[in-house]
Design a protein around this motif. Sequence first.
Motif, PDB file in Angstrom:
ATOM      1  N   GLN A  17       0.830  -1.210   0.000  1.00 21.84           N
ATOM      2  CA  GLN A  17       0.000   0.000   0.000  1.00 21.84           C
ATOM      3  C   GLN A  17       0.866   1.262   0.000  1.00 21.84           C
ATOM      4  O   GLN A  17       0.580   2.210  -0.736  1.00 21.84           O
ATOM      5  CB  GLN A  17      -0.933  -0.025   1.227  1.00 21.84           C
ATOM      6  N   ASP A  18       1.948   1.240   0.812  1.00 16.24           N
ATOM      7  CA  ASP A  18       2.851   2.410   0.874  1.00 16.24           C
ATOM      8  C   ASP A  18       3.452   2.684  -0.509  1.00 16.24           C
ATOM      9  O   ASP A  18       3.461   3.819  -0.980  1.00 16.24           O
ATOM     10  CB  ASP A  18       4.007   2.159   1.860  1.00 16.24           C
ATOM     11  N   GLU A  21       0.911   3.998  -3.006  1.00 15.61           N
ATOM     12  CA  GLU A  21       0.615   5.435  -2.816  1.00 15.61           C
ATOM     13  C   GLU A  21       1.741   6.302  -3.364  1.00 15.61           C
ATOM     14  O   GLU A  21       1.492   7.347  -3.957  1.00 15.61           O
ATOM     15  CB  GLU A  21       0.378   5.731  -1.334  1.00 15.61           C
ATOM     16  N   LYS A  22       2.981   5.848  -3.171  1.00 13.84           N
ATOM     17  CA  LYS A  22       4.116   6.640  -3.655  1.00 13.84           C
ATOM     18  C   LYS A  22       4.160   6.729  -5.179  1.00 13.84           C
ATOM     19  O   LYS A  22       4.597   7.734  -5.722  1.00 13.84           O
ATOM     20  CB  LYS A  22       5.433   6.041  -3.145  1.00 13.84           C
ATOM     21  N   GLN A  24       1.434   6.185  -7.123  1.00 16.19           N
ATOM     22  CA  GLN A  24       0.067   6.535  -7.567  1.00 16.19           C
ATOM     23  C   GLN A  24      -0.629   5.459  -8.404  1.00 16.19           C
ATOM     24  O   GLN A  24      -1.142   5.739  -9.487  1.00 16.19           O
ATOM     25  CB  GLN A  24       0.082   7.862  -8.333  1.00 16.19           C
ATOM     26  N   SER A  26      -2.858   1.419  -7.673  1.00 18.32           N
ATOM     27  CA  SER A  26      -3.558   0.675  -6.621  1.00 18.32           C
ATOM     28  C   SER A  26      -2.632  -0.392  -6.014  1.00 18.32           C
ATOM     29  O   SER A  26      -1.653  -0.800  -6.649  1.00 18.32           O
ATOM     30  CB  SER A  26      -4.807   0.016  -7.187  1.00 18.32           C
ATOM     31  N   ARG A  27      -2.982  -0.838  -4.811  1.00 16.35           N
ATOM     32  CA  ARG A  27      -2.204  -1.908  -4.169  1.00 16.35           C
ATOM     33  C   ARG A  27      -2.250  -3.168  -5.031  1.00 16.35           C
ATOM     34  O   ARG A  27      -1.295  -3.923  -5.130  1.00 16.35           O
ATOM     35  CB  ARG A  27      -2.776  -2.195  -2.775  1.00 16.35           C
TER      36      ARG A  27
ATOM     37  N   GLU B  68     -10.355   2.368  -8.431  1.00 17.34           N
ATOM     38  CA  GLU B  68      -9.008   2.913  -8.603  1.00 17.34           C
ATOM     39  C   GLU B  68      -8.617   2.715 -10.061  1.00 17.34           C
ATOM     40  O   GLU B  68      -8.353   1.590 -10.477  1.00 17.34           O
ATOM     41  CB  GLU B  68      -8.023   2.204  -7.682  1.00 17.34           C
ATOM     42  N   ASP B  70      -6.092   2.973 -12.614  1.00 16.52           N
ATOM     43  CA  ASP B  70      -4.666   3.198 -12.882  1.00 16.52           C
ATOM     44  C   ASP B  70      -4.269   2.533 -14.200  1.00 16.52           C
ATOM     45  O   ASP B  70      -5.123   2.088 -14.963  1.00 16.52           O
ATOM     46  CB  ASP B  70      -3.800   2.725 -11.706  1.00 16.52           C
TER      47      ASP B  70
END
Lengths: 66, 139
Positions: A17-18, A21-22, A24, A26-27, B68, B70
């Motif tokens: 997840q981190d 987010e970095k 941009q 999705s997980r 989401e 992407d």
Amino acid sequence: MKNTIKVERARHNLTQQDLAEKVQVSRQTINSIEAGKYVPSTVLALKIAKVFEIALEEIFELEEGD
Amino acid sequence: MENDSILKVPLLARGWRFVAIALFPLPAILVIGLAFARTGIDPNEAAQVIYGFWAIAFGILNLTKEKEEDEMIQRFRLQAFQTGFYWLIWGLAALMLINYVRYDRLTSEIFTAYLVLFLLNLYIYAAFQLQLYKSRKEN
């Protein structure tokens, strides 16, 4: 294409997840890349390399058949 | 990197999913209503009404944003359109062949634009959901 994202994440103490987010996304996308189910675009691969502050080819490696 | 704006397809807001879902039972209600009103609706025409509504419903679902959105989802979307079109062509070829074997002719009254659009949008939706399912399945 093989990659060492999981190893690099562990070294940098980042969760999927981190990292997601970095860069941009999705997980799920990070999970798919790690599992080799999805090959990221050049832009996303460069973003991932930037987060880990290492060269692109140190994370991604071509496999036989690529 | 900038995308060519003329080729960019704007996706619908997620709220449109509810409109699409409402469109699935609507034609059935409409056809039953018309039958009760004794409008003398032809059964083939009723089928076309249903195909038309469902084609629009699946079309809306195919063009609605994911939670989401992407690059992986965008890739899946493109792949789904290609796969859907591929399945449609094979499906139509199979139907034409069956029709030829059974009735000695390639064409049939069932091949309408509504049916083809419904099948195309259904296949695209199925191909997209299949890719999502595969990606969400944990390793």
